[in-house]
Design a protein around this motif. Structure first.
Motif, PDB file in Angstrom:
ATOM      1  N   UNK A 137      12.400   4.863  -5.773  1.00 13.44           N
ATOM      2  CA  UNK A 137      11.704   4.285  -7.216  1.00 13.44           C
ATOM      3  C   UNK A 137      10.134   4.405  -7.152  1.00 13.44           C
ATOM      4  N   UNK A 138       9.642   4.450  -5.933  1.00 15.20           N
ATOM      5  CA  UNK A 138       8.053   4.440  -6.113  1.00 15.20           C
ATOM      6  C   UNK A 138       7.867   5.903  -6.628  1.00 15.20           C
ATOM      7  N   UNK A 139       8.492   6.868  -6.138  1.00 11.60           N
ATOM      8  CA  UNK A 139       8.198   8.456  -6.461  1.00 11.60           C
ATOM      9  C   UNK A 139       8.422   8.439  -7.882  1.00 11.60           C
ATOM     10  N   UNK A 140       9.095   7.875  -8.608  1.00  8.01           N
ATOM     11  CA  UNK A 140       9.500   7.923 -10.031  1.00  8.01           C
ATOM     12  C   UNK A 140       8.932   6.689 -11.043  1.00  8.01           C
ATOM     13  N   UNK A 141       7.939   5.943 -10.343  1.00  6.24           N
ATOM     14  CA  UNK A 141       7.532   4.821 -10.994  1.00  6.24           C
ATOM     15  C   UNK A 141       6.816   4.798 -12.426  1.00  6.24           C
ATOM     16  N   UNK A 142       6.008   5.740 -12.471  1.00  5.54           N
ATOM     17  CA  UNK A 142       5.337   6.140 -13.894  1.00  5.54           C
ATOM     18  C   UNK A 142       6.595   6.298 -14.708  1.00  5.54           C
ATOM     19  N   UNK A 143       7.459   7.034 -14.668  1.00  7.47           N
ATOM     20  CA  UNK A 143       8.558   7.321 -15.425  1.00  7.47           C
ATOM     21  C   UNK A 143       9.513   6.173 -15.692  1.00  7.47           C
ATOM     22  N   UNK A 191       5.171  -5.325   4.728  1.00  9.39           N
ATOM     23  CA  UNK A 191       5.151  -5.230   3.054  1.00  9.39           C
ATOM     24  C   UNK A 191       3.804  -4.380   2.864  1.00  9.39           C
ATOM     25  N   UNK A 192       3.830  -3.376   1.719  1.00  9.41           N
ATOM     26  CA  UNK A 192       2.719  -2.781   1.508  1.00  9.41           C
ATOM     27  C   UNK A 192       2.611  -3.087   0.001  1.00  9.41           C
ATOM     28  N   UNK A 193       1.368  -3.548  -0.389  1.00 12.09           N
ATOM     29  CA  UNK A 193       1.110  -3.977  -1.800  1.00 12.09           C
ATOM     30  C   UNK A 193       0.253  -2.984  -2.252  1.00 12.09           C
ATOM     31  N   UNK A 194       0.681  -2.142  -3.488  1.00 15.15           N
ATOM     32  CA  UNK A 194       0.363  -0.727  -4.022  1.00 15.15           C
ATOM     33  C   UNK A 194      -0.334  -0.941  -5.341  1.00 15.15           C
ATOM     34  N   UNK A 195      -1.314  -0.492  -5.554  1.00 21.54           N
ATOM     35  CA  UNK A 195      -2.058  -0.322  -6.794  1.00 21.54           C
ATOM     36  C   UNK A 195      -1.854   1.265  -7.341  1.00 21.54           C
ATOM     37  N   UNK A 196      -1.042   1.448  -8.447  1.00 18.95           N
ATOM     38  CA  UNK A 196      -0.892   2.735  -8.578  1.00 18.95           C
ATOM     39  C   UNK A 196      -1.861   3.262  -9.712  1.00 18.95           C
ATOM     40  N   UNK A 197      -2.573   2.517 -10.058  1.00 19.11           N
ATOM     41  CA  UNK A 197      -3.854   2.734 -11.092  1.00 19.11           C
ATOM     42  C   UNK A 197      -4.974   3.156 -10.249  1.00 19.11           C
ATOM     43  N   UNK A 198      -5.086   3.041  -9.137  1.00 19.42           N
ATOM     44  CA  UNK A 198      -6.757   3.242  -8.306  1.00 19.42           C
ATOM     45  C   UNK A 198      -6.480   4.468  -7.955  1.00 19.42           C
ATOM     46  N   UNK A 199      -7.550   5.062  -8.171  1.00 24.09           N
ATOM     47  CA  UNK A 199      -7.902   6.449  -7.640  1.00 24.09           C
ATOM     48  C   UNK A 199      -8.113   6.514  -6.085  1.00 24.09           C
ATOM     49  N   UNK A 200      -7.482   7.371  -5.550  1.00 26.76           N
ATOM     50  CA  UNK A 200      -7.543   7.382  -4.029  1.00 26.76           C
ATOM     51  C   UNK A 200      -8.608   8.160  -3.508  1.00 26.76           C
ATOM     52  N   UNK A 201      -9.162   7.968  -2.388  1.00 26.14           N
ATOM     53  CA  UNK A 201     -10.152   8.414  -1.806  1.00 26.14           C
ATOM     54  C   UNK A 201      -9.894   8.656  -0.200  1.00 26.14           C
ATOM     55  N   UNK A 210       6.271  13.382  -2.383  1.00 27.41           N
ATOM     56  CA  UNK A 210       6.358  14.818  -1.992  1.00 27.41           C
ATOM     57  C   UNK A 210       7.119  15.707  -2.853  1.00 27.41           C
ATOM     58  N   UNK A 211       6.840  16.625  -3.359  1.00 25.88           N
ATOM     59  CA  UNK A 211       7.631  17.605  -4.530  1.00 25.88           C
ATOM     60  C   UNK A 211       8.935  17.754  -3.564  1.00 25.88           C
ATOM     61  N   UNK A 212       8.737  18.411  -2.400  1.00 27.20           N
ATOM     62  CA  UNK A 212       9.759  18.852  -1.614  1.00 27.20           C
ATOM     63  C   UNK A 212      11.162  18.113  -1.461  1.00 27.20           C
ATOM     64  N   UNK A 213      10.823  16.646  -1.283  1.00 25.44           N
ATOM     65  CA  UNK A 213      11.944  15.877  -0.846  1.00 25.44           C
ATOM     66  C   UNK A 213      12.241  14.867  -2.109  1.00 25.44           C
ATOM     67  N   UNK A 245       0.696  19.595  -0.989  1.00 23.24           N
ATOM     68  CA  UNK A 245       1.075  20.874  -1.688  1.00 23.24           C
ATOM     69  C   UNK A 245       1.173  20.814  -3.105  1.00 23.24           C
ATOM     70  N   UNK A 246       1.218  21.770  -3.794  1.00 25.87           N
ATOM     71  CA  UNK A 246       1.288  21.706  -5.323  1.00 25.87           C
ATOM     72  C   UNK A 246       2.488  20.970  -5.639  1.00 25.87           C
ATOM     73  N   UNK A 247       2.407  20.043  -6.664  1.00 24.52           N
ATOM     74  CA  UNK A 247       3.588  19.321  -7.021  1.00 24.52           C
ATOM     75  C   UNK A 247       3.678  18.008  -6.593  1.00 24.52           C
ATOM     76  N   UNK A 248       2.981  17.926  -5.281  1.00 25.87           N
ATOM     77  CA  UNK A 248       2.834  16.425  -4.878  1.00 25.87           C
ATOM     78  C   UNK A 248       2.010  15.512  -5.754  1.00 25.87           C
ATOM     79  N   UNK A 249       2.556  14.169  -5.806  1.00 26.52           N
ATOM     80  CA  UNK A 249       1.858  13.274  -6.864  1.00 26.52           C
ATOM     81  C   UNK A 249       1.392  11.990  -6.048  1.00 26.52           C
TER      82      UNK A 249
END
Length: 263
Positions: A137-143, A191-201, A210-213, A245-249
């Motif tokens: 679900x996390x991999x598809x969360x924006x959708x 438990x991991x609390x995640x902000x999907x709108x924060x830009x990673x550094x 991962x695009x491959x899996x 890799x290309x496609x990773x999000x």
């Protein structure tokens, strides 16, 4: 939001009364329709105003309050429009908005009203509870987020941090991020609390799809010779470094971790 005395707030609606203890006394709140209408009236909003805040049609709000819609889309956004706990709105469990006795200030802090000797505390209310979802679900969360229903998950962990409108929670799976004796260690089950709108550094802990899996993974973001890598911080992990890799999000930045409510 303007603070309105309880009695003035309720004078316009005979279905909402104030008890001797100053709390809101409602009729039955057994259905989504009843809770939605009560929350809207408590916030002194019209159906049109709720629809504008939630990004839905006014007719959608009307159908919910009539009981014509039992599983509406955009329920999380509607709960935010009411500034209430989405789990309470959906199921009736938890605190209704009038039991939270305060308002949000400009800094996103829950400010208790009428209590001058109490310092503002962190927000623990509707927007402090976030869904515990799977890595798929996390991999598809924006959708899938817009059509996500509170009843789609069983657990809503609480955090004092603001994870943003689209925040979520994951549970660590496996030992790749366990580093005993080190500053940071994330054992299996944490438990991991995640902000999907924060830009990673680089240097932060991130969730990446991962695009491959087609599934999200939890790792530390690092930079090596100008290239971004994901690091498993377990020193004994067989493949510690994975190049992006290309496609990773990006799926978000981990801003807190805990084991939840301990016994």
């Amino acid at each position: 939001m303007q603070n309105i005395p309880f009695r003035l707030l309720c004078q316009s609606d005979p279905n909402i009364q104030v008890g001797l203890n100053g709390r809101m006394d409602h009729g039955p709140l057994d259905t989504l329709a009843q809770r939605a209408k009560a929350a809207r009236q408590f916030r002194k909003l019209t159906q049109t105003q709720v629809a504008q805040r939630a990004g839905v049609n006014q007719s959608d709000i009307s159908k919910i309050e009539r009981g014509d819609t039992l599983r509406p889309t955009g329920l999380l956004q509607i709960a935010r429009a009411y500034e209430c706990d989405p789990h309470w709105l959906d199921t009736g469990d938890g605190l209704p908005p009038w039991d939270q006795r305060g308002t949000l200030n400009a800094s996103g802090i829950y400010q208790r009203t009428g209590d001058s000797n109490v310092r503002p505390g962190p927000l623990v209310r509707g927007s402090g509870r976030y869904p515990l979802i799977s890595y798929v679900q996390a991999g598809e969360w924006t959708a899938i987020h817009d059509n996500f229903q509170p009843r789609d998950v069983e657990e809503w962990p609480v955090t004092h941090l603001n994870l943003g409108e689209n925040g979520y929670v994951l549970r660590v799976n496996g030992d790749s991020m366990t580093a005993p004796g080190e500053r940071w260690s994330f054992p299996h089950g944490m438990l991991l609390f995640v902000n999907p709108d924060k830009d990673p550094v680089p240097g932060q802990f991130v969730i990446v799809r991962r695009e491959r899996d087609k599934e999200a993974t939890f790792k530390k973001l690092i930079k090596i010779d100008g290239e971004l890598f994901l690091e498993a911080i377990n020193p004994a992990w067989p493949k510690r470094y994975i190049q992006l890799e290309p496609g990773d999000a990006w799926c978000g930045v981990v801003v807190d971790a805990s084991f939840g409510n301990l016994p």
